[in-house]
Design a protein around this motif. Structure first.
Motif, mmCIF file in Angstrom:
data_model
loop_
_atom_site.group_PDB
_atom_site.id
_atom_site.type_symbol
_atom_site.label_atom_id
_atom_site.label_comp_id
_atom_site.label_asym_id
_atom_site.label_seq_id
_atom_site.Cartn_x
_atom_site.Cartn_y
_atom_site.Cartn_z
ATOM 1 N N GLN A 198 0.827 -1.209 0.000
ATOM 2 C CA GLN A 198 0.000 0.000 0.000
ATOM 3 C C GLN A 198 0.864 1.263 0.000
ATOM 4 N N VAL B 199 -6.072 -6.897 2.030
ATOM 5 C CA VAL B 199 -5.549 -6.534 0.715
ATOM 6 C C VAL B 199 -5.641 -7.781 -0.157
ATOM 7 N N GLN C 60 -6.576 -2.744 -1.925
ATOM 8 C CA GLN C 60 -7.025 -2.726 -0.536
ATOM 9 C C GLN C 60 -8.522 -2.948 -0.452
#
Length: 109
Positions: free
Chosen positions: A19, A96, A103
């Motif tokens: 992320q 995720v 996500q």
């Protein structure tokens, strides 16, 4: 450099790193291979750590971490979900997508 987050579960840090990479926040995981040292070293010293290269990224990175932690907490008993980006099936505890790194949002899980 600044330590951002520590967890016993490497997969949690790997998902967070994905992320942060997507947000173009440079980071790295430290202690990925230290689990074998548990016993000779205190177990908390062998946990993987997620580090930032730039202190200036800390606030933005912590927002990502806090959002991810909420999803993890809510997902413990969540049903499986389908990734809206790649249509891959994911177990409910994954915040995720294991396939593409998208996500999960609270609406999905």
């Amino acid at each position: 450099m600044i330590r951002l987050f520590t967890d016993a579960r490497l997969y949690v840090l790997s998902q967070l790193k994905q992320q942060l990479d997507a947000a173009e926040i440079p980071c790295f995981i430290k202690n990925e291979q230290l689990a074998g040292g548990t016993g000779d070293l205190p177990f908390t010293e062998t946990w993987p750590e997620l580090w930032l290269y730039r202190k200036a990224d800390y606030d933005e990175a912590m927002t990502i971490v806090q959002d991810f932690k909420k999803i993890l907490e809510e997902a413990e008993d969540s049903p499986d979900w389908v990734c809206p980006q790649c249509n891959e099936n994911n177990e409910g505890h994954y915040g995720v997508c294991w396939s593409c790194g998208h996500q999960a949002t609270p609406e999905i899980t």
